[in-house]
Write a protein that holds these residues in place. Structure first.
Motif, PDB file in Angstrom:
ATOM      1  N   LYS A 157       8.583   3.574  -1.489  1.00 55.75           N
ATOM      2  CA  LYS A 157       7.971   4.889  -1.450  1.00 55.75           C
ATOM      3  C   LYS A 157       6.543   4.743  -0.921  1.00 55.75           C
ATOM      4  O   LYS A 157       5.693   4.113  -1.560  1.00 55.75           O
ATOM      5  CB  LYS A 157       7.960   5.477  -2.863  1.00 55.75           C
ATOM      6  CG  LYS A 157       7.751   6.969  -2.884  1.00 55.75           C
ATOM      7  CD  LYS A 157       8.165   7.548  -4.250  1.00 55.75           C
ATOM      8  CE  LYS A 157       7.742   8.996  -4.362  1.00 55.75           C
ATOM      9  NZ  LYS A 157       6.369   9.186  -4.861  1.00 55.75           N
ATOM     10  N   ALA A 158       6.333   5.239   0.269  1.00 57.57           N
ATOM     11  CA  ALA A 158       4.987   5.158   0.848  1.00 57.57           C
ATOM     12  C   ALA A 158       4.758   6.366   1.741  1.00 57.57           C
ATOM     13  O   ALA A 158       5.695   6.900   2.340  1.00 57.57           O
ATOM     14  CB  ALA A 158       4.839   3.872   1.663  1.00 57.57           C
ATOM     15  N   GLU A 159       3.480   6.765   1.795  1.00 58.13           N
ATOM     16  CA  GLU A 159       3.146   7.912   2.638  1.00 58.13           C
ATOM     17  C   GLU A 159       2.371   7.401   3.863  1.00 58.13           C
ATOM     18  O   GLU A 159       1.429   6.613   3.723  1.00 58.13           O
ATOM     19  CB  GLU A 159       2.266   8.870   1.825  1.00 58.13           C
ATOM     20  CG  GLU A 159       1.877  10.126   2.579  1.00 58.13           C
ATOM     21  CD  GLU A 159       0.743  10.880   1.865  1.00 58.13           C
ATOM     22  OE1 GLU A 159       0.676  10.816   0.613  1.00 58.13           O
ATOM     23  OE2 GLU A 159      -0.070  11.507   2.567  1.00 58.13           O
ATOM     24  N   VAL A 160       2.810   7.851   5.033  1.00 57.87           N
ATOM     25  CA  VAL A 160       2.118   7.429   6.252  1.00 57.87           C
ATOM     26  C   VAL A 160       1.512   8.663   6.924  1.00 57.87           C
ATOM     27  O   VAL A 160       2.239   9.564   7.337  1.00 57.87           O
ATOM     28  CB  VAL A 160       3.079   6.708   7.230  1.00 57.87           C
ATOM     29  CG1 VAL A 160       2.317   6.244   8.480  1.00 57.87           C
ATOM     30  CG2 VAL A 160       3.761   5.516   6.553  1.00 57.87           C
ATOM     31  N   GLY A 161       0.181   8.695   7.004  1.00 53.17           N
ATOM     32  CA  GLY A 161      -0.497   9.820   7.629  1.00 53.17           C
ATOM     33  C   GLY A 161      -0.901   9.502   9.068  1.00 53.17           C
ATOM     34  O   GLY A 161      -0.891   8.346   9.497  1.00 53.17           O
ATOM     35  N   GLU A 162      -1.255  10.543   9.793  1.00 58.00           N
ATOM     36  CA  GLU A 162      -1.621  10.367  11.204  1.00 58.00           C
ATOM     37  C   GLU A 162      -2.923  11.107  11.498  1.00 58.00           C
ATOM     38  O   GLU A 162      -3.109  12.228  11.034  1.00 58.00           O
ATOM     39  CB  GLU A 162      -0.528  10.948  12.117  1.00 58.00           C
ATOM     40  CG  GLU A 162       0.844  10.348  11.912  1.00 58.00           C
ATOM     41  CD  GLU A 162       1.912  11.016  12.796  1.00 58.00           C
ATOM     42  OE1 GLU A 162       1.552  11.594  13.853  1.00 58.00           O
ATOM     43  OE2 GLU A 162       3.093  10.947  12.415  1.00 58.00           O
ATOM     44  N   THR A 163      -3.780  10.472  12.278  1.00 53.32           N
ATOM     45  CA  THR A 163      -4.964  11.166  12.784  1.00 53.32           C
ATOM     46  C   THR A 163      -5.403  10.522  14.082  1.00 53.32           C
ATOM     47  O   THR A 163      -5.130   9.338  14.320  1.00 53.32           O
ATOM     48  CB  THR A 163      -6.120  11.161  11.765  1.00 53.32           C
ATOM     49  OG1 THR A 163      -7.144  12.050  12.227  1.00 53.32           O
ATOM     50  CG2 THR A 163      -6.731   9.779  11.592  1.00 53.32           C
ATOM     51  N   THR A 164      -6.049  11.306  14.920  1.00 52.48           N
ATOM     52  CA  THR A 164      -6.632  10.737  16.141  1.00 52.48           C
ATOM     53  C   THR A 164      -8.045  11.278  16.258  1.00 52.48           C
ATOM     54  O   THR A 164      -8.258  12.496  16.282  1.00 52.48           O
ATOM     55  CB  THR A 164      -5.805  11.118  17.385  1.00 52.48           C
ATOM     56  OG1 THR A 164      -4.471  10.662  17.189  1.00 52.48           O
ATOM     57  CG2 THR A 164      -6.369  10.456  18.635  1.00 52.48           C
ATOM     58  N   LEU A 165      -8.999  10.345  16.330  1.00 52.92           N
ATOM     59  CA  LEU A 165     -10.402  10.753  16.453  1.00 52.92           C
ATOM     60  C   LEU A 165     -10.763  10.915  17.917  1.00 52.92           C
ATOM     61  O   LEU A 165     -10.158  10.285  18.782  1.00 52.92           O
ATOM     62  CB  LEU A 165     -11.317   9.698  15.822  1.00 52.92           C
ATOM     63  CG  LEU A 165     -11.488   9.765  14.302  1.00 52.92           C
ATOM     64  CD1 LEU A 165     -10.197   9.397  13.586  1.00 52.92           C
ATOM     65  CD2 LEU A 165     -12.619   8.851  13.869  1.00 52.92           C
ATOM     66  N   ARG A 173       0.861  -1.194   0.000  1.00 52.97           N
ATOM     67  CA  ARG A 173       0.000   0.000   0.000  1.00 52.97           C
ATOM     68  C   ARG A 173       0.895   1.241   0.000  1.00 52.97           C
ATOM     69  O   ARG A 173       1.921   1.267   0.695  1.00 52.97           O
ATOM     70  CB  ARG A 173      -0.875   0.036   1.259  1.00 52.97           C
ATOM     71  CG  ARG A 173      -1.702  -1.213   1.451  1.00 52.97           C
ATOM     72  CD  ARG A 173      -2.893  -1.246   0.530  1.00 52.97           C
ATOM     73  NE  ARG A 173      -3.650  -2.479   0.714  1.00 52.97           N
ATOM     74  CZ  ARG A 173      -4.815  -2.731   0.144  1.00 52.97           C
ATOM     75  NH1 ARG A 173      -5.349  -1.850  -0.678  1.00 52.97           N
ATOM     76  NH2 ARG A 173      -5.444  -3.851   0.364  1.00 52.97           N
ATOM     77  N   GLN A 174       0.476   2.245  -0.750  1.00 51.21           N
ATOM     78  CA  GLN A 174       1.302   3.456  -0.837  1.00 51.21           C
ATOM     79  C   GLN A 174       0.900   4.539   0.161  1.00 51.21           C
ATOM     80  O   GLN A 174       1.710   5.328   0.597  1.00 51.21           O
ATOM     81  CB  GLN A 174       1.248   4.062  -2.249  1.00 51.21           C
ATOM     82  CG  GLN A 174       2.320   3.522  -3.191  1.00 51.21           C
ATOM     83  CD  GLN A 174       1.948   2.147  -3.715  1.00 51.21           C
ATOM     84  OE1 GLN A 174       0.845   1.948  -4.233  1.00 51.21           O
ATOM     85  NE2 GLN A 174       2.869   1.196  -3.576  1.00 51.21           N
ATOM     86  N   LYS A 175      -0.374   4.560   0.477  1.00 51.30           N
ATOM     87  CA  LYS A 175      -0.872   5.619   1.373  1.00 51.30           C
ATOM     88  C   LYS A 175      -1.556   4.960   2.581  1.00 51.30           C
ATOM     89  O   LYS A 175      -2.621   4.338   2.457  1.00 51.30           O
ATOM     90  CB  LYS A 175      -1.847   6.537   0.628  1.00 51.30           C
ATOM     91  CG  LYS A 175      -1.137   7.455  -0.387  1.00 51.30           C
ATOM     92  CD  LYS A 175      -2.132   8.186  -1.289  1.00 51.30           C
ATOM     93  CE  LYS A 175      -2.898   9.289  -0.599  1.00 51.30           C
ATOM     94  NZ  LYS A 175      -2.175  10.557  -0.462  1.00 51.30           N
ATOM     95  N   ILE A 176      -0.896   5.110   3.715  1.00 54.29           N
ATOM     96  CA  ILE A 176      -1.336   4.414   4.922  1.00 54.29           C
ATOM     97  C   ILE A 176      -1.696   5.445   5.998  1.00 54.29           C
ATOM     98  O   ILE A 176      -0.897   6.339   6.280  1.00 54.29           O
ATOM     99  CB  ILE A 176      -0.207   3.505   5.450  1.00 54.29           C
ATOM    100  CG1 ILE A 176       0.146   2.444   4.392  1.00 54.29           C
ATOM    101  CG2 ILE A 176      -0.572   2.835   6.774  1.00 54.29           C
ATOM    102  CD1 ILE A 176       1.590   2.072   4.377  1.00 54.29           C
ATOM    103  N   LEU A 177      -2.883   5.284   6.590  1.00 51.56           N
ATOM    104  CA  LEU A 177      -3.279   6.193   7.672  1.00 51.56           C
ATOM    105  C   LEU A 177      -3.285   5.448   9.007  1.00 51.56           C
ATOM    106  O   LEU A 177      -3.922   4.402   9.133  1.00 51.56           O
ATOM    107  CB  LEU A 177      -4.682   6.753   7.409  1.00 51.56           C
ATOM    108  CG  LEU A 177      -5.218   7.701   8.497  1.00 51.56           C
ATOM    109  CD1 LEU A 177      -4.419   9.002   8.543  1.00 51.56           C
ATOM    110  CD2 LEU A 177      -6.709   8.000   8.275  1.00 51.56           C
ATOM    111  N   VAL A 178      -2.550   5.981   9.972  1.00 51.64           N
ATOM    112  CA  VAL A 178      -2.629   5.430  11.325  1.00 51.64           C
ATOM    113  C   VAL A 178      -3.646   6.270  12.082  1.00 51.64           C
ATOM    114  O   VAL A 178      -3.512   7.489  12.189  1.00 51.64           O
ATOM    115  CB  VAL A 178      -1.253   5.469  12.028  1.00 51.64           C
ATOM    116  CG1 VAL A 178      -1.376   4.920  13.455  1.00 51.64           C
ATOM    117  CG2 VAL A 178      -0.211   4.677  11.245  1.00 51.64           C
ATOM    118  N   ALA A 179      -4.691   5.584  12.592  1.00 52.88           N
ATOM    119  CA  ALA A 179      -5.794   6.307  13.236  1.00 52.88           C
ATOM    120  C   ALA A 179      -5.925   5.904  14.698  1.00 52.88           C
ATOM    121  O   ALA A 179      -6.176   4.739  15.027  1.00 52.88           O
ATOM    122  CB  ALA A 179      -7.107   6.029  12.488  1.00 52.88           C
ATOM    123  N   GLY A 180      -5.761   6.875  15.574  1.00 55.38           N
ATOM    124  CA  GLY A 180      -5.903   6.627  17.009  1.00 55.38           C
ATOM    125  C   GLY A 180      -7.254   7.073  17.532  1.00 55.38           C
ATOM    126  O   GLY A 180      -8.140   7.478  16.761  1.00 55.38           O
TER     127      GLY A 180
END
Lengths: 310, 222
Positions: free
Chosen positions: B59-67, B19-26
């Motif tokens: 090459k991968a993008e790792v994003g971050e968010t916390t709900l 996967r190229q675009k990965i979101l880590v969600a807390g």
């Protein structure tokens, strides 16, 4: 005293005799000969034979099938049933299965935790606990009904037993716990292995003071020690076991090749002491993988020949 | 709170590879309190993933968010713009949050980054202990406020079993015997006589055994 069931064990106890029971562990395979042979070794020296139910949570040939083999050989089995592996459907169903072969004794247990055995990753059930299993079988027998309320055609006729450990912690509820099992409807008790006789007698005295000994038959549990190593293992490693230092010292004090003989002698002496104790109605001899020694123990303890019942 | 434990990084990597675009969600609730799935842990996991991809020359993008709460649709709806550009979501909320996330974003893969363990509380910093299994029929009034269902290895309702030794459970010296605790507590309350009341056979239909459960509060449900 009137008979509640056709159990030979019940008959023996109600006739005022000291009962003798022993136990056999089923094999880890499907060959029934092993259990039959063990039973044949002891059959003339005991009144009934417990068959353990996957003891220490190690998978074995089932207790019910083993009991059937014994029953078909004309012996008197005590079906041990743990609440670890079966829900209330399976427990009631197995009780009826046993009753269909006229197995007349049931010992209600919770069972060792599965983490001790060969399926440590398995679930445990514990839909009922051991006291509730006592209540269940008494309900099935006395009311002739399932837990769900429906009528049972030909209800089971089982003499209902349970274990008691006078040595486990906390000590202060040991007698209240017996009282609770009696209130649940237990009719006979086989105790944990007794090595600390003073403490056992203390427990018995307290039970007597509460009037419990008139309501339940106590069979004192005894295990012959094979070696000093076994004594130490039981003292230090087996939960709920009380092996006093003097017991370990006595067996460790004789040469290795004489230790087994000493262990048998100690077991015989324990029976002789407890035979005269008010409230002890018999003995449950747990000779672990040593069934062939049961006849010698029973004879030397003065419990042979076994009384004949009509 | 719901207590969880982080999954091994290798397992998470295996789940997001290719996967190229990965979101880590807390999530800002329980998993933040038990220090496994809050903003801080999102940052740590995202950094670890970036480092892994860098080392592998991927090459991968790792994003971050916390709900605020992953188990609440209100917040998931608000997160739509953040979530949708990604190929996959690694949820480090509990199993409830992870599933709500997957239900809301039905065409995006959502994988768990934690193993959800139990309902419990903190004994001290960094130590959490189980207290409830949600059996649906609370017995605590009868057992001096200590739960035999969640704290006894055999959930024995008329305990203790024969394996209780010096206050500990037969399965481990690190586990308290629930029934020893119950007896001590009944004694402290001057209620030891209650010990002798037989606990009746339990109705487990309100437990997991009865199938997936739902609670409806009529006056507010639409």
């Amino acid at each position: 005293m009137s008979q509640n069931t056709p159990s030979k064990l019940e008959k023996m106890l109600k006739a005022g005799h000291q009962a003798v029971t022993s136990e056999c562990g089923p094999p880890r395979g499907s060959d029934p000969e092993a259990i039959k042979e063990k039973a044949q070794l002891i059959k003339d020296h005991v009144d009934a034979i417990n068959i353990t139910d996957n003891q220490t949570s190690v998978t074995r040939l089932c207790s019910l099938a083993s009991c059937i083999h014994l029953k078909l050989a004309g012996l008197e089995p005590i079906l041990q049933m743990v609440t670890r592996d079966r829900n209330r459907i399976a427990l009631q169903s197995d009780i009826l299965g046993a009753a269909s072969f006229d197995i007349h004794n049931l010992l209600c247990l919770s069972g060792d935790h599965q983490s001790f055995g060969d399926c440590a990753q398995g679930q445990n059930v514990h839909d009922l606990d051991s006291m509730q299993l006592i209540q269940t079988v008494r309900h099935m027998r006395d009311e002739g009904k399932f837990l769900g309320g429906d009528e049972i055609k030909r209800p089971p006729r089982m003499f209902v037993g349970a274990a008691a450990n006078p040595f486990a912690d906390p000590y202060e509820i040991r007698v209240p716990r017996l009282a609770k099992k009696v209130a649940a409807g237990v009719e006979f008790i086989q105790t944990q292995c007794i090595f600390n006789l003073d403490k056992f007698e203390q427990w018995l005295n307290e039970a007597r003071d509460r009037g419990l000994l008139e309501k339940v038959y106590i069979l004192a549990g005894l295990t012959p020690l094979k070696s000093a190593g076994m004594a130490k293992y039981m003292k230090n490693r087996v939960p709920g076991m009380d092996v006093p230092d003097e017991v370990v010292q006595r067996i460790a004090g004789v040469p290795k090749e004489k230790q087994a003989e000493e262990g048998i002698q100690m077991c015989i002496e324990s029976i002789q002491r407890l035979k005269g104790v008010d409230g002890v109605h018999g003995f449950h001899i747990m000779a672990i993988e040593w069934e062939e020694k049961v006849p010698e123990i029973v004879e030397s303890a003065g419990l042979y020949p076994r009384p004949k019942l009509d | 709170m719901i207590v969880a434990n982080g999954k091994p990084l290798e397992e998470i990597i295996a789940a997001v590879k290719d996967r190229q675009k990965i979101l880590v969600a807390g999530c800002n609730e329980c998993v933040t309190v038990c220090e496994v799935g809050g903003t801080k842990e999102v940052g740590i996991l995202a950094s670890a993933l970036r480092l892994h991809f860098l080392n592998q020359g991927i090459k991968a993008e790792v994003g971050e968010t916390t709900l605020q709460r992953q188990c609440d649709r209100e917040y998931l709806v608000q997160a739509r713009e953040t979530v949708e550009p990604y190929d996959i979501v690694v949820s480090i909320a509990c199993g409830v949050g992870c599933q709500f996330m997957a239900e809301e974003f039905s065409t995006q893969p959502v994988v768990p980054g934690v193993d959800t363990m139990f309902m419990g509380g903190a004994l001290e910093r960094g130590v959490w202990s189980e207290r409830c299994q949600g059996c649906g029929t609370c017995l605590l009034a009868k057992t001096g406020g200590i739960c035999p269902v969640s704290r006894c290895a055999k959930r024995v309702l008329n305990g203790p079993c024969g394996g209780s030794t010096k206050g500990k459970c037969e399965i481990s010296k690190d586990v308290d015997c629930a029934w020893q605790l119950i007896i001590d507590r009944l004694k402290a309350l001057g209620r030891l006589d209650d010990y002798e009341t037989l606990m009746p056979i339990k109705d487990w239909s309100t437990d997991r055994a009865g199938g997936p459960r739902k609670r409806i509060k009529e006056e507010v449900a639409s």
